[in-house]
Design an enzyme around this catalytic site. Structure first.
Site, PDB file in Angstrom:
ATOM      1  N   HIS A  90       0.822  -1.216   0.000  1.00 34.96           N
ATOM      2  CA  HIS A  90       0.000   0.000   0.000  1.00 34.96           C
ATOM      3  C   HIS A  90       0.855   1.264   0.000  1.00 34.96           C
ATOM      4  O   HIS A  90       1.969   1.304   0.521  1.00 34.96           O
ATOM      5  CB  HIS A  90      -0.999   0.003   1.159  1.00 34.96           C
ATOM      6  CG  HIS A  90      -0.412   0.000   2.540  1.00 34.96           C
ATOM      7  ND1 HIS A  90      -0.072   1.148   3.208  1.00 34.96           N
ATOM      8  CD2 HIS A  90      -0.143  -1.018   3.406  1.00 34.96           C
ATOM      9  CE1 HIS A  90       0.374   0.853   4.408  1.00 34.96           C
ATOM     10  NE2 HIS A  90       0.350  -0.463   4.559  1.00 34.96           N
ATOM     11  N   ASP A 199       6.266   1.457   6.748  1.00 39.33           N
ATOM     12  CA  ASP A 199       4.978   0.815   6.517  1.00 39.33           C
ATOM     13  C   ASP A 199       4.199   1.732   5.558  1.00 39.33           C
ATOM     14  O   ASP A 199       3.630   2.733   5.987  1.00 39.33           O
ATOM     15  CB  ASP A 199       4.252   0.669   7.856  1.00 39.33           C
ATOM     16  CG  ASP A 199       2.851   0.134   7.744  1.00 39.33           C
ATOM     17  OD1 ASP A 199       2.462  -0.326   6.665  1.00 39.33           O
ATOM     18  OD2 ASP A 199       2.121   0.200   8.763  1.00 39.33           O
ATOM     19  N   GLU A 228      -5.122   1.721   2.664  1.00 43.80           N
ATOM     20  CA  GLU A 228      -5.046   0.515   3.484  1.00 43.80           C
ATOM     21  C   GLU A 228      -5.204   0.849   4.957  1.00 43.80           C
ATOM     22  O   GLU A 228      -5.847   0.102   5.710  1.00 43.80           O
ATOM     23  CB  GLU A 228      -3.712  -0.195   3.234  1.00 43.80           C
ATOM     24  CG  GLU A 228      -3.582  -1.563   3.885  1.00 43.80           C
ATOM     25  CD  GLU A 228      -3.016  -1.534   5.307  1.00 43.80           C
ATOM     26  OE1 GLU A 228      -3.015  -2.582   5.967  1.00 43.80           O
ATOM     27  OE2 GLU A 228      -2.582  -0.440   5.748  1.00 43.80           O
ATOM     28  N   GLU A 229      -4.616   1.956   5.386  1.00 42.10           N
ATOM     29  CA  GLU A 229      -4.588   2.300   6.809  1.00 42.10           C
ATOM     30  C   GLU A 229      -5.962   2.682   7.361  1.00 42.10           C
ATOM     31  O   GLU A 229      -6.136   2.786   8.572  1.00 42.10           O
ATOM     32  CB  GLU A 229      -3.602   3.444   7.059  1.00 42.10           C
ATOM     33  CG  GLU A 229      -2.144   3.117   6.728  1.00 42.10           C
ATOM     34  CD  GLU A 229      -1.507   2.118   7.690  1.00 42.10           C
ATOM     35  OE1 GLU A 229      -2.209   1.627   8.596  1.00 42.10           O
ATOM     36  OE2 GLU A 229      -0.305   1.845   7.537  1.00 42.10           O
ATOM     37  N   GLU A 251       3.864  -6.553   3.528  1.00 44.65           N
ATOM     38  CA  GLU A 251       3.635  -5.672   4.667  1.00 44.65           C
ATOM     39  C   GLU A 251       4.855  -5.602   5.573  1.00 44.65           C
ATOM     40  O   GLU A 251       5.887  -6.222   5.308  1.00 44.65           O
ATOM     41  CB  GLU A 251       2.434  -6.174   5.480  1.00 44.65           C
ATOM     42  CG  GLU A 251       1.115  -5.534   5.120  1.00 44.65           C
ATOM     43  CD  GLU A 251       1.030  -4.072   5.554  1.00 44.65           C
ATOM     44  OE1 GLU A 251       1.977  -3.553   6.201  1.00 44.65           O
ATOM     45  OE2 GLU A 251       0.008  -3.434   5.251  1.00 44.65           O
ATOM     46  N   HIS A 346       3.847   1.988  13.297  1.00 45.83           N
ATOM     47  CA  HIS A 346       2.926   3.131  13.345  1.00 45.83           C
ATOM     48  C   HIS A 346       3.502   4.276  14.173  1.00 45.83           C
ATOM     49  O   HIS A 346       2.782   4.925  14.933  1.00 45.83           O
ATOM     50  CB  HIS A 346       1.557   2.698  13.881  1.00 45.83           C
ATOM     51  CG  HIS A 346       0.733   1.971  12.865  1.00 45.83           C
ATOM     52  ND1 HIS A 346      -0.632   1.862  12.937  1.00 45.83           N
ATOM     53  CD2 HIS A 346       1.090   1.312  11.725  1.00 45.83           C
ATOM     54  CE1 HIS A 346      -1.092   1.166  11.896  1.00 45.83           C
ATOM     55  NE2 HIS A 346      -0.046   0.819  11.152  1.00 45.83           N
TER      56      HIS A 346
END
Length: 381
Positions: A90, A199, A228-229, A251, A346
């Protein structure tokens, strides 16, 4: 090395929160275009780069049952030549959506994606199309009571240095704009790398490397998905459009190889190889996620052995990947996920080991150049 650091640097330097991924997708297109036959965009902003197999003119030769192969009469698909493969990563990163400007020029915001509020205070951000610098500040400790000092702040704003709504407008910042962490990449010891948006930019760099290195007879679609998030939204559209036989999400995987609450008991470690998921979900009961089918699991595991790469296996709890949509959207298909271990997920300082990323390239190249197992070829069927 198949993985090129300059390509990763370009992907990380481009910025794109959910719904604003264009610049990242454009870099991906430029990087992968020399190694594929065709590149297309959809209305959401997904990019699909396709390398056609030797026998594929994009015609559909599947039978009416949805199986590519021979049915033995027992409902078991024995074909080991499943054709079209989708590999996807992503383009969006965690971001902030500016939702209001106060009279004195502070920006209030909503969080785009799964932020931990504790990472926010004291951080630098870039805001809007002109990447205006700002900071996220909180009430000074001097003004806090005892409870506040031991808790996370409830109300935060981005401070651009502006003194009014008019000055914010002069900076070309307005509600609806995105803000992202003002962090690039930092080289750490032992080939490790830290920064924002690894990410999933490391996975986009892996896609480019795989396209450059592979020599597969299959048709392979390399997809850069959006949003995606905030709920795997781009993946849902992309898999309907491509409609592959096998779909793999690339990922990062949260590692736990550092002290947590005083304990150190790791199941996924940096530098110990890529992670092939058994499954994932939003809770300990694996709701809302993917359960990887045995054929896909065997295919990736065998590819690891073929490439002489040690794999890690685990279940990701508390999050999902694009593989969730790949498995169930439209007709059923084989789906799974392979991931690069990552510390501090994250956050503005996501940390990976580049050897894990390089080995992920090796595994995927080996998989694309090997047959896909039939149900009768795997344990438990």
């Amino acid at each position: 090395m198949a993985l090129k650091r300059t390509e990763l640097d370009r992907l990380v330097a481009a910025r794109g929160g959910p719904g604003g991924e264009y610049h990242v997708a454009r870099v991906f297109e430029e990087l992968i275009e020399p190694y594929v036959d065709e590149v297309s965009w959809d209305s959401m902003g997904n990019v699909v780069a396709t390398s056609y197999g030797e026998d594929d003119s994009s015609a559909d030769d599947t039978d009416d049952s949805g199986s590519n192969g021979t049915d033995t009469g027992t409902g078991i698909d024995n074909d080991t030549d499943t054709k079209d493969v989708l590999l996807a990563a992503h383009t969006d990163e965690l971001a902030f959506l500016i939702d209001d400007i106060t009279e004195d020029g502070l920006c209030s915001f909503s969080m785009l994606g799964g932020h931990y509020r504790g990472y926010l205070p004291g951080q630098h951000v870039l805001v809007g199309p002109d990447k205006v610098p700002g900071v996220v500040g909180t009430k000074p400790r001097h003004f806090m009571d005892g409870d506040e000092k031991g808790s996370l702040p409830e109300t935060l704003h981005i401070d651009l240095g502006a003194r009014s709504q008019e000055e914010v407008a002069e900076l070309n910042v307005e509600p609806g704009d995105h803000a992202t962490w003002d962090r690039e990449l930092t080289d750490l010891a032992n080939g490790r790398l830290a920064g924002r948006a690894l990410d999933d930019r490391i996975a986009l760099a892996i896609l480019v490397a795989v396209a450059r290195e592979t020599d597969s007879d299959r048709t392979v679609h390399y997809a850069a998905t959006v949003q995606e998030e905030v709920g795997l939204r781009g993946a849902r559209a992309a898999v309907h459009e491509v409609d592959p036989d096998i779909a793999i999400a690339l990922e990062i995987f949260p590692s736990d190889d550092y002290p947590i609450d005083g304990d150190r008991s790791s199941t996924v470690e940096l530098g110990a190889g890529p992670v092939v998921e058994f499954g994932d979900g939003t809770s300990e009961y694996l709701f809302g996620g993917v359960l990887v089918d045995r054929q896909t699991l065997e295919w990736l595991t065998a590819a690891g052995s073929s490439a002489d790469v040690t794999l890690q296996h685990d279940v990701m709890i508390g999050g999902t990947t694009d593989a969730t949509e790949f498995q169930s959207a439209g007709r059923a298909r084989h789906a799974g996920a392979i991931a690069v271990p990552c510390r501090y997920t994250h956050s503005p300082v996501e940390t990976i080991d580049l050897d894990d990323a390089e080995e992920t390239v090796d595994v995927l190249v080996a998989a694309l150049e090997s047959p896909f197992p039939g149900r009768t070829d795997v344990r438990g069927r």
